[in-house]
Design a protein around this motif. Structure first.
Motif, short mmCIF file in Angstrom:
data_model
loop_
_atom_site.label_atom_id
_atom_site.label_comp_id
_atom_site.label_asym_id
_atom_site.label_seq_id
_atom_site.Cartn_x
_atom_site.Cartn_y
_atom_site.Cartn_z
N SER A 216 29.67 -30.53 -33.87
CA SER A 216 29.20 -29.90 -34.59
C SER A 216 27.90 -30.08 -35.23
O SER A 216 26.57 -29.30 -35.41
CB SER A 216 30.34 -29.55 -36.33
N GLU A 217 28.28 -31.31 -36.25
CA GLU A 217 26.51 -31.79 -36.30
C GLU A 217 25.86 -31.98 -35.27
O GLU A 217 24.15 -31.50 -35.55
CB GLU A 217 26.85 -33.22 -36.98
N ILE B 191 19.84 -25.93 -35.27
CA ILE B 191 19.65 -24.45 -36.19
C ILE B 191 18.92 -24.92 -37.31
O ILE B 191 18.03 -24.35 -38.27
CB ILE B 191 20.90 -24.06 -36.14
N LEU B 192 19.57 -26.16 -37.66
CA LEU B 192 18.58 -27.00 -39.60
C LEU B 192 17.82 -27.10 -39.09
O LEU B 192 16.74 -26.53 -40.35
CB LEU B 192 19.45 -28.14 -39.65
N LYS C 146 22.37 -16.90 -38.74
CA LYS C 146 22.55 -18.24 -38.87
C LYS C 146 21.37 -18.87 -39.99
O LYS C 146 21.92 -19.84 -40.59
CB LYS C 146 22.14 -18.99 -36.88
N GLU D 38 22.70 -29.91 -46.46
CA GLU D 38 22.05 -28.92 -45.99
C GLU D 38 20.67 -28.79 -47.58
O GLU D 38 19.73 -28.33 -46.19
CB GLU D 38 23.38 -28.27 -45.73
N THR E 56 25.75 -30.19 -32.38
CA THR E 56 24.88 -28.60 -31.99
C THR E 56 24.09 -28.13 -33.48
O THR E 56 23.38 -27.21 -32.53
CB THR E 56 26.17 -27.48 -32.06
N GLN E 57 24.70 -28.47 -34.59
CA GLN E 57 23.58 -27.95 -35.97
C GLN E 57 22.35 -28.11 -36.41
O GLN E 57 21.49 -27.32 -36.84
CB GLN E 57 24.56 -27.86 -37.57
N HIS E 58 22.33 -29.70 -35.41
CA HIS E 58 20.91 -29.91 -35.21
C HIS E 58 19.77 -29.12 -35.57
O HIS E 58 19.06 -28.83 -36.33
CB HIS E 58 21.26 -31.23 -35.02
N THR F 101 27.74 -26.56 -42.28
CA THR F 101 27.32 -27.85 -41.09
C THR F 101 28.53 -28.80 -41.36
O THR F 101 29.03 -29.66 -42.79
CB THR F 101 26.29 -28.84 -40.49
N SER G 105 21.50 -30.01 -27.49
CA SER G 105 21.76 -29.22 -28.33
C SER G 105 20.97 -28.36 -29.04
O SER G 105 20.71 -26.86 -29.15
CB SER G 105 22.43 -29.64 -30.18
N SER H 275 20.63 -23.83 -28.70
CA SER H 275 20.38 -22.51 -29.70
C SER H 275 19.42 -22.30 -29.28
O SER H 275 18.19 -22.03 -30.01
CB SER H 275 20.34 -23.38 -31.64
#
Lengths: 94, 419
Positions: A19-20, A26-27, B203, B53, A22-24, B375, B143, B147
């Motif tokens: 997930s980390e 978006i972050l 998101k 975060e 995948t979320q990178h 996350t 990744s 997105s």
């Protein structure tokens, strides 16, 4: 039972790791949006203006209604006052 | 070695059957223990993830924000004073920000209104649009491709008067979407209608849930702000190490100004949900106190039935060491089951169910609350801390009274005397 739980926890840790990744992206987009709009705070406690923008709160936000109005919003119980408020930039009032 | 392993297997088998015999007592004990681990783990996972975060996101905040303060309260910043800050050595750019709050009485929510770039002068002002650039590295390219959907589609630079871009929280609360008109009450009581040009992606709710991005014209019209003031000012500094020096110089040039540095923002969010702060301390104290009572109850002695069982075991040839080992396995099975169940449930709760148990407390009185998924971030240090906070004290608490009972004479234990 314990073995099953260890396996499940192991799978969750794998999920966390994936997930980390995948979320990178978006972050990074959030960071870009934050930079673009020159934002300063997370939208965690929108109930009052000084909890919505914790870092921007002025020195007397908690007493905004009248001098004896103590801080009364629930999120004030969870968060500490911003660090910059502890620096004495004005005459001691207490 | 093999004989020792087999012996331990037999002891574990006996321990499990012994636990099942006292089903009601052990299930309730397991449930309480799991609940304590669950609460502690949830708090730990939530605070760690939100801090992590926040630290990443807040690195995108301005280096220095300068507020005007009058009578201890936030005051509007005169644009003419921006020139004075441009003279400070090391300042790369100075720009005014226009932002504020709008209370919507229909839904009882505060919105944060914001103008994307005020157009006020800056030392190195760049008129080119600033598109969102996603920073990628090789490791995360794949990744990033997943997105593909952007956080918003409208170019904020070309936002027209009468239109706005809103956060998902506002859209949800007002049941509105792109193309809809929303009416707002201006400072003079007149109605101002704005059309939704776009909404920020769900998101990004952690940063944009209550945002309303409007044009400078609409902002000044809504709040009756004169053209010669801004809400506050943001500065960019050439050398990040000079930020404290620049902040000090600002207070000398403008004694009624209050600079807030990025470091201070980061420290503020690092201390958010601090374990020493108010309600968090109360919640954790209650959980820890319950656990202490629980461990004390275990440590204060065995029931007559348990002593009798130990007496029987010793009478049929079990040694003191065997009984201590059996009880050690009993404590280990209970505590490990509770530990893993609590941690797994906490993970699901925080990272898949958006901390639904905490939501009511975190929400407070706000009607507009962001729906965000953190996350997942779990590391060995967290699990080790949790293990030493919960499992080790429990096993220690159970071993001491067992040793005392295991050294009793079998005859005394079976006669249920010597309590």
């Amino acid at each position: 039972m314990v073995t099953t739980e260890v396996v499940i926890l192991g799978l969750l840790l794998v999920h966390a790791s994936r997930s980390e990744d995948t979320q990178h992206a978006i972050l990074q987009e959030k960071v870009a949006l934050f930079t673009r709009l020159k934002l300063t705070d997370l939208c965690l406690f929108p109930e009052a203006r000084y909890t919505r923008h914790l870092s921007q709160a002025d020195l007397h936000s908690a007493f905004q209604d009248h001098p004896l109005s103590l801080e009364h919003f629930p999120s004030g119980s969870f968060t500490e006052p911003p660090n910059n408020l502890r620096k004495s930039v004005h005459e001691g009032l207490d | 070695m093999r004989a020792w392993i087999e012996k331990q297997q037999y002891l574990i088998d006996f321990t499990l059957s012994s636990l099942i015999r006292r089903k009601v007592k052990n299930v309730s004990l397991l449930a309480l223990y799991t609940l304590i681990v669950f609460i502690l783990a949830s708090v730990m996972f939530f605070t760690h993830s939100i801090k992590k975060e926040a630290s990443v996101i807040l690195h995108g905040s301005p280096e220095i924000i300068v507020q005007k303060v009058r009578a201890g309260r936030h005051e509007l910043f005169p644009i003419r004073q921006i020139e004075q800050m441009k003279t400070i050595r090391g300042v790369a750019s100075v720009e005014g920000r226009l932002w504020g709050y709008y209370f919507d009485p229909d839904v009882g929510a505060n919105y944060t209104l914001l103008v994307p770039g005020t157009g006020s002068e800056s030392a190195t002002h760049n008129d080119a649009p600033a598109p969102i650039v996603v920073v990628e590295d090789d490791e995360h390219t794949e990744s990033a491709d997943r997105s593909a959907e952007p956080l918003y589609r409208v170019n904020l630079e070309t936002l027209k008067p009468g239109t706005m871009v809103i956060g998902e929280g506002i859209a949800r609360l007002r049941h509105a979407g792109t193309g809809d008109l929303l009416a707002f009450r201006a400072f003079d009581g007149t109605s101002v209608s704005l059309r939704i040009a776009d909404t920020f992606s769900s998101k990004s709710e952690l940063v944009s849930s209550d945002l309303m991005v409007v044009t400078e014209t609409d902002f000044r019209r809504l709040f009756g702000l004169p053209v010669d003031v801004v809400t506050d000012v943001v500065l960019t500094v050439n050398n990040p190490r000079e930020v404290p020096t620049v902040a000090t110089k600002i207070t000398k040039i403008l004694p009624d100004a209050r600079p807030i540095t990025r470091e201070e923002l980061l420290r503020t969010y690092d201390s958010i949900f601090n374990w020493r702060s108010g309600m968090m301390l109360v919640l954790l104290s209650a959980a820890v106190l319950a656990f202490v009572i629980f461990a004390w109850d275990k440590a204060s002695g065995l029931s007559a039935a348990e002593k009798w069982e130990i007496g029987v075991l010793k009478a049929i040839g079990w040694e003191t060491a065997d009984i201590i080992q059996m009880k050690f396995w009993e404590g280990t099975v209970v505590s490990l089951t509770a530990f893993f169940t609590g941690v797994i449930l906490a993970y699901l709760h925080v990272f898949l169910l958006s901390s639904v148990v905490f939501e009511l407390a975190l929400k407070g009185w706000s009607t507009l609350y962001p729906q965000f998924q953190l996350t997942p971030s779990v590391n060995a240090a967290q699990l080790t801390t949790l293990f030493f906070l919960t499992v080790v004290p429990y096993i220690t608490a159970t071993i001491v009274p067992i040793w005392r009972a295991a050294t009793l004479d079998p005859d005394t234990a079976m006669r249920r005397v010597g309590d």
